[in-house]
Motif scaffolding. Sequence first.
Motif, PDB file in Angstrom:
ATOM      1  N   ARG A   1      46.089  40.585  37.371  1.00 61.29           N
ATOM      2  CA  ARG A   1      44.811  41.301  37.200  1.00 61.29           C
ATOM      3  C   ARG A   1      44.749  42.476  38.169  1.00 61.29           C
ATOM      4  O   ARG A   1      44.332  43.578  37.810  1.00 61.29           O
ATOM      5  N   LEU A   2      45.176  42.229  39.411  1.00 62.69           N
ATOM      6  CA  LEU A   2      45.168  43.305  40.413  1.00 62.69           C
ATOM      7  C   LEU A   2      46.145  44.410  40.049  1.00 62.69           C
ATOM      8  O   LEU A   2      45.806  45.591  40.124  1.00 62.69           O
ATOM      9  N   THR A   3      47.356  44.022  39.666  1.00 55.68           N
ATOM     10  CA  THR A   3      48.363  45.037  39.359  1.00 55.68           C
ATOM     11  C   THR A   3      47.996  45.821  38.106  1.00 55.68           C
ATOM     12  O   THR A   3      48.273  47.015  38.027  1.00 55.68           O
ATOM     13  N   SER A   4      47.364  45.168  37.151  1.00 51.23           N
ATOM     14  CA  SER A   4      46.906  45.877  35.947  1.00 51.23           C
ATOM     15  C   SER A   4      45.829  46.893  36.306  1.00 51.23           C
ATOM     16  O   SER A   4      45.799  47.996  35.770  1.00 51.23           O
ATOM     17  N   ALA A   5      44.951  46.510  37.235  1.00 51.74           N
ATOM     18  CA  ALA A   5      43.901  47.432  37.675  1.00 51.74           C
ATOM     19  C   ALA A   5      44.513  48.637  38.382  1.00 51.74           C
ATOM     20  O   ALA A   5      44.088  49.781  38.162  1.00 51.74           O
ATOM     21  N   ILE A   6      45.526  48.396  39.206  1.00 53.44           N
ATOM     22  CA  ILE A   6      46.208  49.503  39.888  1.00 53.44           C
ATOM     23  C   ILE A   6      46.877  50.413  38.849  1.00 53.44           C
ATOM     24  O   ILE A   6      46.807  51.635  38.941  1.00 53.44           O
ATOM     25  N   GLY A   7      47.507  49.814  37.858  1.00 52.56           N
ATOM     26  CA  GLY A   7      48.153  50.596  36.803  1.00 52.56           C
ATOM     27  C   GLY A   7      47.150  51.427  36.027  1.00 52.56           C
ATOM     28  O   GLY A   7      47.390  52.612  35.755  1.00 52.56           O
ATOM     29  N   ALA A   8      46.016  50.826  35.666  1.00 49.43           N
ATOM     30  CA  ALA A   8      44.984  51.555  34.914  1.00 49.43           C
ATOM     31  C   ALA A   8      44.425  52.709  35.750  1.00 49.43           C
ATOM     32  O   ALA A   8      44.232  53.820  35.242  1.00 49.43           O
TER      33      ALA A   8
END
Length: 156
Positions: A109-116
């Motif tokens: 969830r954190l890494t997806s947020a960073i990617g977005a």
Amino acid sequence: MKTTEPTEPTAGSASADWTAAYRRDCPSRTVVEMLANKWVLYVLAALRRQERPMRFSELRRLLDGITQKMLTQTLRALERDGLVHRTVYPTVPPRVEYGLTELGYEAGRLTSAIGAWSVEHARQILTARQDFDARAATPTRPLPPTRPGGSDRPGA
């Protein structure tokens, strides 16, 4: 006056000393180092977005630019840290799938947020880099000499 050593912050502890996370000996540093790896970010995000376990070859095709060696090292590190589980099926040839653990899903969830965030702000970051590089390439001019008496403020 009594001084106390900073303690490791705990979830839900509003009074936790968060400066402990910046100490050299804080265990969370190893977690941050692992999560700061670009391939770790991409693998976690890919597994989270697929919402199903993936085979090595699928991950390799999806993650453009990753080498077989780097993907192997990344998956092993994630498995060691409890973020990815590896399932080997007894077939010929063996079929291996990688999926997120509950902990891995949460990190994903954190890494997806960073990617977005990265996708949303990439243009601004690239513009800022260009502006910085242009300023850095411009020769600096010396400051004007100070006024007699050591003050460069008018009327001082």
